[in-house]
Scaffold this active site. Sequence first.
Site, PDB file in Angstrom:
ATOM      1  N   ILE A 188      82.629  14.412  31.296  1.00 12.99           N
ATOM      2  CA  ILE A 188      82.318  13.270  32.144  1.00 12.99           C
ATOM      3  C   ILE A 188      81.137  12.491  31.575  1.00 12.99           C
ATOM      4  O   ILE A 188      80.124  13.058  31.173  1.00 12.99           O
ATOM      5  CB  ILE A 188      82.044  13.713  33.597  1.00 12.99           C
ATOM      6  CG1 ILE A 188      81.965  12.501  34.528  1.00 12.99           C
ATOM      7  CG2 ILE A 188      80.805  14.615  33.696  1.00 12.99           C
ATOM      8  CD1 ILE A 188      82.154  12.830  35.981  1.00 12.99           C
ATOM      9  N   LYS A 269      83.228  12.603  18.523  1.00  5.06           N
ATOM     10  CA  LYS A 269      84.182  13.220  19.449  1.00  5.06           C
ATOM     11  C   LYS A 269      84.586  14.613  18.970  1.00  5.06           C
ATOM     12  O   LYS A 269      84.758  15.528  19.782  1.00  5.06           O
ATOM     13  CB  LYS A 269      85.416  12.332  19.586  1.00  5.06           C
ATOM     14  CG  LYS A 269      85.169  10.991  20.274  1.00  5.06           C
ATOM     15  CD  LYS A 269      84.910  11.181  21.753  1.00  5.06           C
ATOM     16  CE  LYS A 269      84.750   9.841  22.459  1.00  5.06           C
ATOM     17  NZ  LYS A 269      86.021   9.100  22.542  1.00  5.06           N
ATOM     18  N   GLN A 300      90.237   5.882  19.949  1.00  7.05           N
ATOM     19  CA  GLN A 300      91.348   6.294  20.806  1.00  7.05           C
ATOM     20  C   GLN A 300      92.706   5.763  20.330  1.00  7.05           C
ATOM     21  O   GLN A 300      93.629   5.603  21.121  1.00  7.05           O
ATOM     22  CB  GLN A 300      91.070   5.876  22.258  1.00  7.05           C
ATOM     23  CG  GLN A 300      89.863   6.584  22.835  1.00  7.05           C
ATOM     24  CD  GLN A 300      89.481   6.108  24.226  1.00  7.05           C
ATOM     25  OE1 GLN A 300      90.297   5.561  24.954  1.00  7.05           O
ATOM     26  NE2 GLN A 300      88.227   6.307  24.600  1.00  7.05           N
ATOM     27  N   CYS A 460      65.570  -2.209  22.432  1.00  2.00           N
ATOM     28  CA  CYS A 460      66.953  -2.200  21.946  1.00  2.00           C
ATOM     29  C   CYS A 460      67.620  -3.456  22.482  1.00  2.00           C
ATOM     30  O   CYS A 460      67.067  -4.139  23.347  1.00  2.00           O
ATOM     31  CB  CYS A 460      67.716  -0.935  22.365  1.00  2.00           C
ATOM     32  SG  CYS A 460      68.175  -0.878  24.102  1.00  2.00           S
TER      33      CYS A 460
END
Length: 496
Positions: A188, A269, A300, A460
């Site tokens: 999550i 990932k 993805q 940033c």
Amino acid sequence: MKYIIKFFPEIIVKSKSVRQEMSKVLQRNIRNVLNRASVKVKIQDCWDKLVVRLDEESPCSKTPAEIAEFLCRIPGIHTILESEEYEYSSMHDIYEKVAAVYGLKIQDKTFCVRVKRKGNQDFKSIDVEKYVGGGLNQNFSSKGVKLKNPDMTINLEIDNNRMFLITSVYQGMGGYPLSTQEEVLSLISGGFDSGVSSYMFIRRGCRVHYLFFNMGGNAHEIGVKQESYYIWDKFSSSHKVRFISVPFEKMVGEILTKTDHSVRGVILKRMMMRIASIIAKKLGAGALVTGESVGQVSSQTLTNLSVIDRVTDTLILRPLVVTDKQDIIDKAREIGTIHFAETMPEYCGVISDRPTVKADINFVESEESKIDMSLIDELAEASKWMDIRDIPEDTKEMIGGDVEITDYAASNEVVVDIRAQDEIDAKPLVTDKPHLTIPFFKISSVFKDLDQTKTYLLYCDKGVMSKMQAMYLKDQGFQNVKVYRQREKQQSCCAL
């Protein structure tokens, strides 16, 4: 007050033994959820439904609608019928009991009567509908019977010598009772996708634990903890679950400083999946759950997802894999997680400006060989586990003071550009003030070595990561830190 609980249709078509087991689990879950709300009930199993009655010997401060709302959040329930139960002696007796409740309610409205019947009676359901509907129409000031789209529908259920007069109908959550399927570990992030994917597995009967990779300090972790607690509290509070946080900044630093920009997202990932698999095995979870959807971002694509999956033999499940983004957002709005996702700080600085959509496995493995792989076990071991029920108190302790935001650097203040090198190269910081360059994944460890007589303004592009790091430093006791924002409009950081 009684509630008729209709099973999710897929439960009814199961074999007798499976249906009975699911019914037992659902009854236990109902008791657990209502006990948390100090509502005591008695439950009767009637094969295709449950009848839930309030325990008359136990005081209850909840309204019927509030109790129904709790029931709506329990997986496995298709429909909740709030009802009054009566014994009846004849069809006319049925009419009189309905008239006493609905006679005045149908005034100036169209209506119809719907009856479901079970048992051996000398009448059919349609006979009751006609008799009761005709009597109400004749004796009360309604606008008449209307079978299609009436203003009011009067629902009756007749079970042998008892009748249930339905006063309200609520749509349940559906799915399978929680814990009738195996446990899973949801990765999550606090965005739209991971919250919805977690909900979908809860609805399917899985106990969902939560894993968060912390790349930005307390601010992000607090938000993710709050969303995870909300999902658990609303949809799965019948069972205990874990929230696990992995300190991931060191791994991010390895990836940013040692690997080619085109495959950083894929490598990131892959590292997450490696660590998640270790934690899932310790937890006893049968699968990992992510909110990834084909083509949504560069990591993805089908090729990249395939490369990511090769690092583990743990099953990776993606319930949103072919779901449109707007549908995901709509679902987040429906289940109530949208306000978390909309305000969640984005993580910037990991994906480059030119990520590949077709990563070559050999090149990825070559780039990964530059990383200290001992970090995988180290970070898995350093993960923090907690009972999700402790989150409200835990987040209170984590929340520190606010951080000042400024667009001006005074003489004793130093601007610190905390962006990744790719971002700095693409858009250098333009300022006539002295400034330092310290990437965000190092700032917390080196800040103590800076001249503490000065104040440092973290910068940033979007101001999100700088605020997160500034809050973290303040939590560590440093007060000489602010967030620096230039006056002109800034280009957005890349988000994972």
